[in-house]
Design a protein around this motif. Structure first.
Motif, PDB file in Angstrom:
ATOM      1  N   VAL A  24      73.522  56.827  20.340  1.00  0.00           N
ATOM      2  CA  VAL A  24      73.430  56.169  21.701  1.00  0.00           C
ATOM      3  C   VAL A  24      72.341  55.786  21.982  1.00  0.00           C
ATOM      4  CG1 VAL A  24      72.845  58.673  22.647  1.00  0.00           C
ATOM      5  CG2 VAL A  24      73.521  57.032  24.204  1.00  0.00           C
ATOM      6  N   PRO A  27      73.001  52.948  27.835  1.00  0.00           N
ATOM      7  CA  PRO A  27      74.399  53.126  28.173  1.00  0.00           C
ATOM      8  C   PRO A  27      75.238  52.699  26.867  1.00  0.00           C
ATOM      9  CG  PRO A  27      73.436  51.071  29.044  1.00  0.00           C
ATOM     10  CD  PRO A  27      72.374  51.824  28.352  1.00  0.00           C
ATOM     11  N   THR A  29      76.758  52.705  23.201  1.00  0.00           N
ATOM     12  CA  THR A  29      77.070  53.852  22.219  1.00  0.00           C
ATOM     13  C   THR A  29      77.845  53.143  20.919  1.00  0.00           C
ATOM     14  OG1 THR A  29      79.234  54.370  22.977  1.00  0.00           O
ATOM     15  CG2 THR A  29      77.338  55.784  23.680  1.00  0.00           C
ATOM     16  N   ARG A  72      78.718  59.822  24.036  1.00  0.00           N
ATOM     17  CA  ARG A  72      79.241  59.401  25.192  1.00  0.00           C
ATOM     18  C   ARG A  72      78.524  60.054  26.470  1.00  0.00           C
ATOM     19  NH1 ARG A  72      84.654  57.882  22.039  1.00  0.00           N
ATOM     20  NH2 ARG A  72      84.042  55.742  21.074  1.00  0.00           N
ATOM     21  N   ALA A  75      75.124  59.364  27.002  1.00  0.00           N
ATOM     22  CA  ALA A  75      75.110  57.931  27.538  1.00  0.00           C
ATOM     23  C   ALA A  75      75.335  58.173  29.165  1.00  0.00           C
ATOM     24  CB  ALA A  75      75.898  56.870  27.019  1.00  0.00           C
TER      25      ALA A  75
END
Length: 246
Positions: A24, A27, A29, A72, A75
């Motif tokens: 990550v 934002p 990934t 995720r 993020a």
């Protein structure tokens, strides 16, 4: 005006059938895929920026699912990670999320992952990890590890080990974690290396240090990947160089 440059690469290596690492950067990934060349992203300094890698546990099911879930979540939480307590709480949330996903899907039982990374703030940097993925300060006077390996002590003559003493997920029953989180001063031209052990196991620290001293970010990333491949590429190779520039 200072900004943050992140140069990242993820590769399956030469032995593994698929990539269980995830990454990550803000934002953005990268989960279970392969980058053929280092990718450089630029971010403004200000909002907390998380850069981290997660290494799915080998020998257990769905490591790529666990590592993707964690990056995720990071993020999503990244802009709120403004101090050590917030990072520690986020890692606890990630741990609960991995166990919850495994509990809801029996085929994922015992999946787990390590995680290591940085959060770049306006005037400081937070370093964090759970497991044996690593963060290094790539300073001009030498490469220094600033993360804390969750591994048993090495035997005399032993340089690396695949054993880990805590991870996110990874067990039949829930295990709480004690994340390692520290704050460091940050200034222009500081550079940090965030990586899975697919880089550090085959490539000694002094060789990484030499490559980082000799090359700028993109070329250094390429040369470090080449060194891991030349050493046999025994595991997935994922890393990011994080630099404060202006």
């Amino acid at each position: 005006m200072p900004y943050i440059a992140v140069t990242a690469l993820s590769h399956v290596g030469l032995i593994r059938e698929h990539n269980e690492d995830s990454l990550v950067a803000g934002p953005w990934t990268l989960c279970g895929t392969v980058t053929e060349n280092p990718q450089t992203l630029l971010f403004p300094l200000g909002t907390p920026l998380v850069v981290a890698v997660a290494d799915g546990l080998g020998g257990q099911p769905a490591g790529e699912v666990a590592s993707a879930l964690v990056v995720r979540q990071l993020a999503s939480l990244g802009p709120s990670l403004d101090d050590e307590a917030a990072v520690s709480d986020a890692l606890d949330m990630c741990n609960h999320a991995v166990y919850s996903a495994a509990r809801d899907h029996p085929e994922l039982l015992t999946m787990g992952t390590t995680v290591a990374g940085t959060v770049v703030l306006t005037e400081s940097l937070l370093v964090f990890n759970v497991g044996d993925s690593k963060v290094f300060d790539a300073a001009h006077d030498g490469l220094r590890q600033v993360s804390v390996d969750d591994s048993p002590p090495l035997r005399p003559g032993q340089r690396t080990t695949s054993a880990v003493t805590q991870t996110l997920g990874g067990s039949h029953t829930f295990n709480a974690i004690t994340p390692h989180v520290t704050a460091r001063a940050l200034s222009v031209d500081d550079r940090y290396l965030v990586c899975t052990d697919g880089l550090t196991d085959p490539v000694p620290d002094d060789e990484l240090d030499g490559l980082l001293r000799a090359h700028d970010d993109g070329r250094a990333a390429f040369e470090m990947w080449k060194a891991a491949i030349a050493a046999g590429g025994p595991d997935n190779i994922t890393f990011a160089l994080v630099r404060l520039a202006e």
